[in-house]
Design an enzyme around this catalytic site. Structure first.
Site, PDB file in Angstrom:
ATOM      1  CB  THR A 259      -8.722  -0.526  13.573  1.00  0.00           C
ATOM      2  OG1 THR A 259      -8.167  -0.270  14.863  1.00  0.00           O
ATOM      3  CG2 THR A 259      -8.782   0.767  12.781  1.00  0.00           C
TER       4      THR A 259
ATOM      5  CG  ASN B 152       1.650  -3.057  11.021  1.00  0.00           C
ATOM      6  OD1 ASN B 152       1.963  -3.990  10.282  1.00  0.00           O
ATOM      7  ND2 ASN B 152       0.433  -2.539  11.063  1.00  0.00           N
TER       8      ASN B 152
ATOM      9  CD  GLU C 191      -1.401  -0.013   3.644  1.00  0.00           C
ATOM     10  OE1 GLU C 191      -1.865  -1.063   4.086  1.00  0.00           O
ATOM     11  OE2 GLU C 191      -1.749   1.121   4.032  1.00  0.00           O
TER      12      GLU C 191
ATOM     13  CB  SER D 240      -7.747  -1.968   6.858  1.00  0.00           C
ATOM     14  OG  SER D 240      -7.162  -2.076   8.133  1.00  0.00           O
TER      15      SER D 240
ATOM     16  CE  LYS E 236      -3.750  -3.887  22.945  1.00  0.00           C
ATOM     17  NZ  LYS E 236      -4.428  -2.722  23.529  1.00  0.00           N
TER      18      LYS E 236
ATOM     19  CG  HIS F 272      -1.774  -8.007  10.218  1.00  0.00           C
ATOM     20  ND1 HIS F 272      -0.660  -7.598   9.527  1.00  0.00           N
ATOM     21  CD2 HIS F 272      -2.445  -6.878  10.557  1.00  0.00           C
ATOM     22  CE1 HIS F 272      -0.667  -6.275   9.432  1.00  0.00           C
ATOM     23  NE2 HIS F 272      -1.729  -5.818  10.052  1.00  0.00           N
TER      24      HIS F 272
ATOM     25  CB  CYS G  28      -1.822  -5.146   6.263  1.00  0.00           C
ATOM     26  SG  CYS G  28      -1.534  -3.502   6.922  1.00  0.00           S
TER      27      CYS G  28
END
Lengths: 135, 360
Positions: free
Chosen positions: B213, B278, B91, B308, B251, B246, B123
């Site tokens: 999200t 990330n 992206e 996403s 966390k 992913h 992603c």
């Protein structure tokens, strides 16, 4: 800096890979491409791709400001002796000046070397970076 | 309708022949970003993000993807002329219009007789590239396919996203199962229209739906894909030795794994985001590489990507003989994690062009 688009396109194989001339008569290898061996003059030559690995022999640092190329400064420019035995000049990246010394093992990596910002082409080519441990 | 159980799933005809990863050398501390923009000091720890990888000024999606793909081809010991497809999931294309895949392919000497395209699905486009390569190899259309996930992830300065958005790449060479060291056992994909994160045409930075999200996007899609895979294969978390998800932060993968019934001991081996950030399309795929580099023949690995918009691919992979020898053919993820140089926020800003210059 504006490059000639057709000229870059015609030469891109030489920017993307290190092409060497190997003589089938005397066995010597030369950089870049020749129709005759620069050592013995034989036309019995073949073009081969370098493995892209070598060691640093000499280096210097360049602060030479090129229009629209300021963000790439300063540059470390090195003479690298490839594993095939020939010497080539290239930019060293991913290394601090304090870490550069003769004998550092390097490999060719594809990087941006210029771009006609903000609307033009991005020019990619090979530079040299220290071999990643484990490789 | 009767389900024909004796017909092998087409993906089982394929596997991972080679893989490669690239992580830029520069790192910036998450604490420095949080301090600069006035976030609570506890935020990086709450997200489990310690530092993130920063691409140099001369690095981008093409250069990082090139390195990862070069290592994948070397690991597979495959003639580039035999590669019939190159897919780049990203992206952060250097060009809005002009494929990254063709630059990478030409620079690697890959056959000109090939499929080649850049793919966008936030992603998870890299994961979709793997699915396409699997389909092409399984159908006999091509012998080898190269799927790359590479990103120099964008984040608006001061956005919470800036704590994690980083740079990196992973590449997978997909080929016949008998030549592979990790065989695909099953693959499913779950996608919906979910507005959790986006970047409009012409926008420099993405926008996201904050906490939206999480549950309706990341957790719902990964859990749906993984449960579909379990149902189709008749497997449960106890059948897997590793689980890779992913990793938008450190966390989330632990949380989604716990919800699915995986102990953290099966998830931690594939965690990379706390130390590199990330890497978007590289995220789960770098985690998979890290697991492959410690797995043994017979181990079963679950991989679930997320993108996403939103969607998730779930893969079940079984490690085969020869994995150890192939690991040694290139730099490992651990080598790339150790190779680092800390830079200031100012150097990071220069490297990622977060300033405006009077040029052009």
């Amino acid at each position: 800096m504006k490059y000639s688009i057709p000229k870059f396109w015609r030469r891109k194989e030489g920017y993307y890979q290190i092409i060497l001339t190997k003589c089938r008569e005397c066995g010597k290898v030369a950089f870049f491409t020749y129709v005759r061996c620069p050592y013995c003059g034989s036309s019995n030559v073949e073009l081969v791709k370098s493995c892209g690995r070598g060691v640093v022999e000499e280096f210097t640092i360049s602060y030479n400001r090129v229009e629209e190329g300021e963000e790439y400064l300063p540059k470390i420019i090195a003479i690298v002796r490839l594993n095939e035995g020939v010497r080539v000049v290239g930019e060293l990246v991913d290394i601090d000046l304090s870490e550069v010394k003769e004998g550092v093992e390097v490999e060719a990596v594809l990087r941006r070397f210029s771009s006609d910002d903000p609307h033009g082409l991005i020019y990619y080519g090979l530079k040299f970076a220290p071999v990643i441990k484990g490789a | 309708m009767f389900r024909v159980l004796c017909v092998p799933r087409p993906e089982s005809l394929t596997g991972i022949v080679g893989w490669g990863v690239y992580i830029p050398r520069q790192r910036v501390k998450a604490d420095e970003i949080a301090s600069l923009w006035g976030f609570e000091k506890t935020l990086p720890k709450a997200l489990w993000i310690e530092e993130k990888a920063v691409a140099s000024v001369d690095e981008d999606t093409v250069t990082m993807g090139w390195y990862a793909a070069k290592v994948a081809i070397e690991r597979g010991n495959v003639d580039p002329e035999l590669i019939g497809a190159v897919f780049v999931g990203t992206e952060s294309k250097p060009y809005a219009v002009k494929p990254s895949a063709t630059i990478i392919a030409d620079a690697l000497g890959i056959s000109k007789k090939k499929l080649s395209t850049d793919m966008e699905f936030a992603c998870r486009a890299g994961g979709e590239g793997i699915r396409l390569a699997i389909a092409l190899v399984a159908s006999g259309t091509i012998k080898y396919g190269l799927a790359i996930g590479s990103d120099t992830a964008q984040a608006s300065p001061g956005d919470v996203l800036e704590l994690t958005a980083s740079s990196g790449a992973a590449a997978y060479l997909i080929g016949p199962a008998e030549e592979s060291v990790a065989q695909f056992e099953g693959v499913v994909t779950y996608v919906t229209d979910t507005p959790d994160f986006w970047r409009r045409e012409g926008s420099k930075y993405p926008t996201h739906g904050e906490i939206f999200t999480g549950e309706p996007a990341y957790f719902h899609h990964i859990m749906s894909a993984v449960k579909m895979l379990f149902d189709e294969l008749g497997l449960a978390p106890s059948d897997f030795d590793y689980a890779v998800f992913h990793q938008p932060n450190g966390k989330f993968p632990l949380q989604v794994g716990k919800k699915l019934g995986f102990p953290k001991e099966k998830i931690l081996p594939g965690i990379v985001t706390p130390w590199i950030g990330n890497t978007y399309n590289g995220s789960a795929l770098i985690g998979l590489a890290k697991v492959l580099e410690q797995a043994k023949p017979g181990d079963r690995i679950l991989v679930a990507t997320f993108g996403s918009g939103a969607g998730s691919d779930a893969f079940s992979i079984v490690v085969r003989d020869g994995i150890g020898e192939r690991v040694g053919r290139g730099p490992k993820v651990e080598d790339l994690l150790k190779r680092k140089k800390y830079v200031s926020y100012a150097q990071y800003a220069k490297s990622r062009r977060l300033y405006i210059r009077n040029i052009g």
